[in-house]
Structure formats: structure tokens, C-alpha cells
Design an enzyme around this catalytic site. Structure first.
Site, mmCIF file in Angstrom:
data_model
loop_
_atom_site.group_PDB
_atom_site.id
_atom_site.type_symbol
_atom_site.label_atom_id
_atom_site.label_comp_id
_atom_site.label_asym_id
_atom_site.label_seq_id
_atom_site.Cartn_x
_atom_site.Cartn_y
_atom_site.Cartn_z
ATOM 1 N N ASP A 50 0.822 -1.205 0.000
ATOM 2 C CA ASP A 50 0.000 0.000 0.000
ATOM 3 C C ASP A 50 0.861 1.263 0.000
ATOM 4 O O ASP A 50 1.797 1.393 0.797
ATOM 5 C CB ASP A 50 -0.905 -0.005 1.237
ATOM 6 C CG ASP A 50 -1.836 1.188 1.289
ATOM 7 O OD1 ASP A 50 -2.662 1.330 0.372
ATOM 8 O OD2 ASP A 50 -1.719 1.982 2.242
ATOM 9 N N GLU A 103 1.721 -0.048 -4.820
ATOM 10 C CA GLU A 103 0.861 1.084 -5.166
ATOM 11 C C GLU A 103 1.702 2.345 -5.044
ATOM 12 O O GLU A 103 2.225 2.646 -3.975
ATOM 13 C CB GLU A 103 -0.342 1.181 -4.235
ATOM 14 C CG GLU A 103 -1.235 2.373 -4.573
ATOM 15 C CD GLU A 103 -2.158 2.799 -3.434
ATOM 16 O OE1 GLU A 103 -3.118 3.550 -3.716
ATOM 17 O OE2 GLU A 103 -1.912 2.424 -2.277
#
Length: 581
Positions: free
Chosen positions: A244, A281
Site C-alpha cells: 500500500d 501502489e
């Protein structure tokens, strides 16, 4: 059983295990570590007290049966008898499916999700990507405010349920990817500062002080995160990790944390003799992330490509607010650029940011599968005020065009659960904070955020209302009826074509050729012998494909192959995939 904990600034550390207390001793060979033995078994409850303070959960807890604030529990991973003989499934050639356990089924558990995996096999995807599973407050939430990065959220079923899920997926031939959060921990149940310098105020992130990756004590913090990542891959047989928001991993050291992590994952893959991978990401558009370490990069195996999503979304919906503004000026040109060069912002000026952004990909060095392409994700749906999916914003034909572009583009495609049948349910932002003050702060913050964009506060769903989560659960009766069944058939056909036609998984990004007409709103591209044409306009489009004969492989609306003049006529809001012979 041996217990240990890193507490470098402590003068005394005690262990409480199954009601008995004993002092730990300093480890003479590992500065800052304390250790000792105690009688324990699988399920034994324990915690640590620093300098006679309260008994807190283990920073490396494998299980939190009473939630983030409770005692930890011992987990004996050797007790589980794995059924599936799994050799692994690599990322190249894959199709990902992003799944949130808490809303994939009404039950919201790993076992209930496992019972629905047959649907994914029939769909044709290769990997299921689970959103974060670490413990968080209450029962329901997105998972990005988790703590205890070795543990599994107990309401989902805990460690044993995750093993059953992975076993079932592997038995069906599905790889499993897990979303992990290294850039911050949730505000509730985060006791790491009581043990050591896990965070630093040298850097700041959108969630407050940064995880300590480069300040004093950072060697152990980096090892903490790397060891957690390896534990998911080793102890639960996970195939890959989605990382993330890596742009929030602030690290000024010569060896970036991601390089250290990717080296450790590659070493574990060699040791286990099965493929493992990392997907980052990142919104930095920095090719260094996905460039191999041997070539001077960080060695992450793939990254989410928001530029493709933004260009596609702007072309389909006409939306131009926020970050869509850069893409909405000429959306088909933006889409054409991402299809051929990966990034739209590759050193170009971004009006949204007020500066230039990104740098070019070297298409001769970076394989196309290292970028993931998608028309929807949990972020792009859930961070809309009302969690409205693409199917609620555009016609069925345009939604089918989105599927065509996503599943035939050069990138590794990813679907967000339910999009494959144009789910009528929204996916909204929901929480279950047990701290009343934190719950109210989240509620106010969410409404204030969207009020600034013109939404009335009463139109923004209350994250703490159980109905918000309930509205977000998939309706499994939809795939059996129209218009959802037709959409599902289209996705299945496109995914099958991807498996049948080698040109659709060709890793050469430079081989893609694109033509488009921004006024007529059509776009066509070539990948080897495959031709893909989409008409986003309402009127039929006349698209020149060249003189070679071509045969229709799939079409949303009935389409005749091109005539001898190479002209293809595509109905409005429709798409077609062809092969030239």
C-alpha cells in the site's frame, strides 16, 4: 517456549503468559532485545509489560483473539495440515481480482469467501488479491487502519481461516495476493511506541509521523516489516503482496527499504522453489520501483498504474474534477499514451499537482506485465462520496468497453469484485471504531471532505452506520439475471481470449500501436495479430484496420468483420476484438 521482544529503551521487561508473570533478560548478542522461556501452547494468551507499565500485546503477535487491545495468542503454524500441493503461480500472464473479505459475502468471513471461489475459477482469473487482513477495531472496515502486521483479523476467522482460504484457492488453481500496509498503522490498538522507535517525527505522512525507516533504530524497524512480509509468504503460502502507498515510505538511506524487501522476497522464493512477487501502489510514476535491482532499480515486480485508470475513466464518464483534470483535456490521447508508454505523466506538466510529474519508462527494459491496469479499484470506487461503481455512471455498452480495454491492454489486468457482472451495489467507506471520539472524528472528517467538493453532508453515508457496510455487500443473486448475466458472459469471454491468444500477454509494451479519433470517440489498437476497437460514441464508427483480412473473436454488439477495404463498422458504445489472418 521462547518469547522475545525488542524494547531498546526499557530498563525492565516482563512477560505475562496464561496468568503467570516472569522477568525477561537482555539478549547479550542482540542489543535492545529481551528474551525468556515460559510454558505455553497453541492458543496461550500472553503480553509484555515495559518498565512495569500495562501488559500490552506482542508487537510481533501472530493472533489477537480479543482484538487489537487484547492479549496476544500463541500460534503453532505446524499444526495445520496443508492439503494442496502448490508449485506457485507467477504474475506474468495473470489476471488479478481484488476482493474485500468483509463485503464479498454477507457473512463477511474468510470461510464464506472461500465457498465462493468457484465463481472466480469460472470467471477465469488467476489470482485473488485480498484487501488487508490485519486486526482493526470492531468487526467491519476496509482494513487500512490495522495493527499487528503478523496477525489475521479475528472476525474474519483468524489464522486458521486464512490457511483454509489459501488452501482452497490453491486447490482450485488460484494464486493468492495479500494487501499489506507498511506506511502506517491504525490509531487504535497501536502500542508500538511503548516498545521502541518504530515511528519518527523526522518525516510526516498523511497519517501523521512516519514509520522509522532511516532514523536511529531503523535497522530493527525495517527488519520488523520485512519479517512480517516473509511470514505471510511462508507461513500462509501467500503468492504475492500488494504494498500500500509506497510513496509514503520515506527513506533516505542508500539502500531503500523496498530494495531490501524485494531482495528478501526473491531469496525466499529461491528457498521455497516457487514464484513470489511484490506489487506496489505508487503515484510517483517512477520506473525505478519496477526496474530490477541488477539494473539499478528497487526490484519490485509490478505496480498499480493509476494513469491508465484515470485516462479510461475520463474518456468514459467525462469527469474532470481533481486528478481527472489532467486526463480530461484530451482523454483518448491520454488513453493512447498510457497504452503505448505506460505512464501518462512521464515528466509532463500536471495541472493537478502544479508541477511536472513522473519520468519515462524504458519500454525496452520494462515488461508490460509490470504495470497493472484496471477500470475500478477499492480506492477509485470507495473514495467517491457515495461509493458509486462505474456501472452506475455509464451505459452497459460503455462498461463493456471498459472491460475490453482493461482485459486486452498490455498490462496485467485487475478487476474489483463485482465489476464482472456490473454489480448494482455500491462500495462505500465504512468503519466500526469502538472509540466514540475517534468514530465521531472519522464521521466529521468524511463529511467535511466531500462538503468541500459540493456534496451535502446528509448525502455522505455515515461510515459508522452498519447499514453503510451492508449496502456495500455483493448481491449474489445478480449474476443469475439480466443485465448482469450478459456482462458476466462478456468478462468470461475476454478473459478466455487473453488465455487463448498469446499476443494478449506479450510483454513488449513497445509493440502496441494505437489509432484514435477524439471527435468521433473511437480508439483502436494492435497487439501482434490482435486488433481491438472500441467506440465510445453513441453513433456507429467507421474504423480503418488495414488491408489484412480479420476475423471477429468477440463483440459486445453484433459486428461484421472488415470488408476488403479494411473498414470496420462498430455500433455506438460497443467494442470488438479481432484477429488478423
Amino acid at each position: 517456549m521462547q518469547f522475545e521482544v525488542w524494547a531498546p529503551q526499557a530498563g525492565r521487561v516482563t512477560l505475562q503468559c496464561d496468568g503467570a508473570t516472569r522477568a525477561l533478560e537482555r539478549d547479550p548478542e542482540r542489543p535492545g532485545w529481551w528474551s525468556g522461556e515460559a510454558r505455553a501452547r497453541d492458543g496461550s494468551r500472553y503480553g509484555f509489560a515495559v518498565d512495569d507499565g500495562p501488559v500490552l500485546p506482542d508487537p510481533r503477535s501472530r493472533r489477537q483473539p480479543d482484538g487489537p487491545d487484547g492479549l496476544s495468542a500463541v500460534v503453532d503454524h505446524g499444526r495445520y495440515a496443508w492439503r494442496a500441493d502448490w508449485a506457485g503461480r507467477p504474475l506474468p500472464g495473470g489476471v488479478l481480482y481484488e476482493l474485500h473479505v468483509g463485503t464479498y459475502t454477507p457473512e463477511g468471513t474468510l470461510d464464506a469467501a472461500a465457498a465462493r471461489l468457484d465463481h472466480l475459477v469460472r470467471l477465469g482469473v488467476t489470482h485473488v488479491e485480498l484487501m488487508p487482513l490485519c486486526p482493526f477495531p470492531g468487526r467491519h472496515g476496509w482494513g487500512y487502519e490495522g495493527v499487528s502486521p503478523w496477525a489475521v483479523h479475528e472476525p474474519y476467522g483468524g489464522p486458521e481461516a486464512l490457511k483454509r482460504f489459501v488452501d482452497r484457492a490453491h486447490d482450485l488453481g488460484l494464486g493468492v495476493v495479500l494487501d499489506v500496509v507498511h506506511n502506517h498503522l491504525g490509531p487504535s490498538g497501536n502500542y508500538l511506541p511503548a516498545f521502541g522507535p518504530y515511528f519518527t517525527d523526522t518525516h510526516h505522512t498523511p497519517w501523521g509521523v512516519a514509520v522509522n525507516l532511516d532514523a536511529p533504530g531503523s535497522d530493527e524497524v525495517r527488519a520488523y516489516l520485512v519479517d512480517s512480509a516473509l511470514a505471510w509468504l511462508r507461513d500462509y503460502r501467500i503468492d504475492g503482496l500488494r504494498l500500500d502507498a509506497v510513496h509514503a515510505l520515506v527513506d533516505t538511506r542508500a539502500c531503500h527499504f523496498l530494495e531490501q524487501l524485494s531482495a528478501a522476497v526473491d531469496a525466499l522464493a529461491a528457498d521455497l522453489d516457487r514464484p513470489l512477487f511484490l506489487i506496489a501502489e505508487s503515484d510517483l510514476n517512477d520506473p525505478r520501483f519496477i526496474t530490477p535491482r541488477a539494473e539499478g532499480g528497487l526490484g519490485v515486480h509490478a505496480q498499480w498504474n493509476d494513469d491508465f485508470h484515470h485516462a479510461l475513466h475520463a474518456a468514459l464518464t467525462g469527469e474532470s474534477q481533481g486528478y481527472y483534470a489532467d486526463f480530461a483535456r484530451d482523454p483518448l490521447a491520454a488513453l493512447a499514451k498510457t497504452l503505448t508508454r505506460g505512464y501518462f505523466h512521464d515528466g509532463t506538466y500536471s495541472g493537478f499537482r502544479g508541477r511536472s510529474h513522473g519520468r519515462p519508462l524504458d519500454r525496452g527494459r520494462v515488461a508490460a506485465h509490470r504495470l497493472t491496469g484496471y477500470s475500478q479499484t477499492h480506492d477509485q470506487v470507495g473514495n467517491r462520496a457515495q461509493g458509486d461503481r462505474l456501472a452506475s455512471l455509464v451505459s452497459p455498452g460503455l462498461a463493456a468497453c471498459a472491460a475490453t480495454l482493461t482485459l486486452t491492454a498490455p498490462f496485467t489486468p485487475m478487476l474489483f469484485m463485482g465489476e464482472e457482472w456490473a454489480a448494482g451495489t455500491p462500495w462505500q467507506f465504512f468503519t466500526d471504531h469502538t472509540d466514540p471520539e475517534l468514530a465521531e472524528a472519522v464521521r466529521r472528517g468524511r463529511r467535511r471532505e466531500f462538503a468541500a467538493h459540493g456534496w451535502r453532508e446528509e448525502d455522505v453515508p455515515d461510515p459508522q452506520d452498519p447499514a453503510t457496510r451492508e449496502r456495500s455487500c455483493l448481491d449474489w443473486s445478480e449474476p443469475e439475471r439480466e443485465p448482469h448475466a450478459r456482462v458476466l458472459d462478456w468478462y468470461r469471454r475476454l478473459i478466455a481470449l487473453r488465455a487463448e491468444q498469446p499476443d494478449l500477454t506479450d510483454p513488449d509494451l513497445a509493440d502496441t500501436r494505437v489509432a484514435y479519433d477524439g471527435t468521433a470517440r473511437w480508439l483502436a489498437f494492435r497487439r501482434g495479430d490482435i486488433r481491438v476497437a472500441v467506440n465510445l460514441g453513441t453513433e456507429p464508427a467507421v474504423i480503418p484496420l488495414g488491408n489484412r483480412p480479420a476475423r471477429v473473436l468477440a463483440a459486445w454488439e453484433p459486428v461484421e468483420g472488415p470488408g476488403s477495404n479494411g473498414i470496420l463498422r462498430v455500433p455506438g458504445e460497443s467494442s470488438v476484438v479481432l484477429v488478423q489472418e
